[in-house]
Enzyme design. Structure first.
Site, PDB file in Angstrom:
ATOM      1  CB  VAL A  77      -0.869   0.066   1.271  1.00 22.88           C
ATOM      2  CG1 VAL A  77      -1.964   1.099   1.103  1.00 22.88           C
ATOM      3  CG2 VAL A  77      -1.442  -1.279   1.604  1.00 22.88           C
ATOM      4  CB  CYS A  78       0.914   4.220  -2.144  1.00 25.31           C
ATOM      5  SG  CYS A  78       1.575   5.896  -2.133  1.00 25.31           S
ATOM      6  CB  VAL A  79       3.988   5.125   2.787  1.00 27.07           C
ATOM      7  CG1 VAL A  79       4.896   5.913   1.859  1.00 27.07           C
ATOM      8  CG2 VAL A  79       3.993   5.742   4.187  1.00 27.07           C
ATOM      9  CB  ALA A  82      -1.549   3.927   3.563  1.00 27.98           C
TER      10      ALA A  82
END
Lengths: 129, 123, 96, 96, 123, 129
Positions: A77-79, A82
């Protein structure tokens, strides 16, 4: 063949996340491989473990979690997507002093480099949004 | 990641700024590709050309001003920037309205560009 | 290099007319989700060019009640064949 | 009863042509968010009908670098006036 | 809530089924208005007319079939159902293609309908 | 004048939630009243208390929470929208045996009747999506 699947859309409000799920499930059952799932932008909402649905409806977040665990998939998941959306693992929750963890353990917080790496190392990259 | 693998990424940014985050997603991903020393093409098409309008100031809506970031795109290792000629013309815009100087490209050239790309991100 | 283009929004999106100028000879165009409404209007589908192969996703056509006899130039494929087609074409470009 | 219609997507959405057939004389149309690009193209705005009052939200125009001299028939209003206009009209219909 | 207050709600459903949840949101809200005994008008316009196509079966995409729910709309207290004539015609559809019998309404009638509504939900 | 504001859109991926916030803030500062905020569909994501943003950016979820508390607003989240999206209060978390609470305490889980009630009892209803 090695696929990377990028999901931009939240579950339920549009069909795209469900399409990505059906496509992923089909390719795995056909004997292909997923190099990485990458949840980007509102796609991050697919990895929220706090969701429940009425009986008879499909819990798409739980379906992703099952698929990821069944096939031992790499799910990122793209930080920056997220944390803005309240999707946090234990480490992010502690860092930002949040009261709870919302990310399924089957997915990992990751940077955009993981998306570029996946594009390079997969045979096909598919975007669903 | 194996740094010797150099691929051609083409980013197509087709949407207007501020109404959605798609211009920002496209840009962030292209910057990541550039950091990993990939060959990056960046194409502004359809409403995406509005991202390049001069005099943007997103202060009033509490957002980063995209036009100002795009002005310095070439500093980040993204040097192959294309603007779709038809998209600009159909919106009554001129090259002089834009924050960057870039190649005006027609559909035939864009076909060739896409054909020679390994990965296309189309937002 | 051949490309499979997927289109997932209804004709109102004008995605097909955005996509077509960038399509190379030998490419495929696959309608999924609300994109399958491009197959609903025979006025539209009669214009489909013949140097491109046209596909519609069965599951999405069935859900929307789009009958096969409305559709002339479009091959109906299911998810399994969608996956196979991703192998046949060299890359996939998503239009959404 | 007069209605204020807000339009918040770019002209590509075709929202204005969906909205216009349902607009009554004396209604207002306010462009917000990417809807303000309807003000960008003078070819479009020259066609605006005169039995409707046309508005554009200043904050969204400024963000997008849309200059006032491109805009002829459109009144530029800020959020404060947006709120006041909701009082003046009897109801608001959002097009998105 | 004061049950004596009866208002006119008009719901405009302008989007195709399954691609987004907007048809379902619009329907759920209208049903809630009907439960609270409000006057409810329901208008299918633009891509919204696709919700009324016969022979829908959303089993394969794991969703409720909207067409089947709409067949029984009048059982839920929503009796004023309108279908925009222009929207149907421009999509090459006929009344016989639809799951319900309903009034075909032109733009002028719709103007009057909106004008006499207290609240309009437009999805 | 009494307004009801209905928000259909998630924060960050489109501008609509931010527009709804700016409009709400302006009308309150002009002396008007908000009868109810109603978060519907992806709008439910605006009420997630686990979000954090990078320095210099606006945390829209926290901004809503501040506004709701500052003006003591009635803020409702559609129950069926919320639970599917992992937006749960203490009661829902217990009922569905979830590990955490994600809904700001300033908002309440509510049914669609609350939206109809709001339409009836407000002078103006505005939709942002």
């Amino acid at each position: 063949m090695k696929f990377t699947i990028v999901v931009y859309a939240a579950p339920y409000s549009s069909q795209a996340a469900a399409t990505a799920f059906n496509f992923s499930k089909t390719l795995l059952s056909e004997g292909h491989e997923i190099y990485r799932l990458f949840f980007f932008s509102d796609g991050a909402h697919n990895t929220n473990k706090l969701a429940t649905v009425p009986q008879g409806e499909t819990n798409l977040q739980a379906s992703w979690d099952d698929l990821i665990r069944d096939y031992d998939l790499d799910s990122a998941v793209c930080v920056s997507s997220a944390i803005k959306r309240g999707i946090v693992d234990k480490q992010e929750a502690e860092r930002h002093e949040l009261s709870a963890v919302s990310l399924f353990e089957s997915s990992d917080i990751a940077g955009l480099g993981q998306l570029i790496d996946a594009a390079i190392n997969s045979d096909r990259l598919l975007n669903f949004g | 990641m194996n740094a010797t693998q150099k691929q051609t990424f083409t980013f197509i940014s087709r949407t207007a700024p501020y109404g959605s985050n798609r211009p920002q997603l496209c840009l962030d991903t292209a910057l990541a590709a550039a950091v990993f020393e990939q060959q990056v093409n960046y194409l502004f098409m359809e409403d995406g050309v509005y991202q390049l309008l001069k005099n943007q100031d997103a202060e009033a809506i509490h957002t980063k001003t995209i036009g100002r970031i795009l002005e310095t795109l070439n500093l980040y290792g993204i040097e192959s920037i294309y603007v779709c000629k038809e998209s600009l013309e159909s919106r009554g815009l001129l090259l002089g309205d834009l924050v960057i100087e870039s190649k005006l490209t027609n559909a035939n050239e864009l076909k060739t560009l896409l054909n020679s790309s390994d990965t296309v991100i189309n937002l | 290099m051949s490309t499979l283009h997927t289109i997932s929004k209804s004709p109102k999106s004008q995605l097909l007319s955005e996509c077509l100028p960038l399509v190379n000879k030998g490419d495929g165009i696959l309608f999924i989700e609300d994109g399958v409404y491009y197959c609903a209007n025979s006025k539209v589908s009669d214009d489909f060019e013949s140097d491109v192969t046209w596909y519609g996703l069965k599951e999405d056509l069935d859900a929307r009640g789009l009958k096969l006899d409305d559709i002339k130039t479009i091959k109906i494929i299911n998810y399994q064949i969608f996956v196979e087609m991703c192998e046949e074409f060299d890359k996939v470009i998503s239009w959404f």
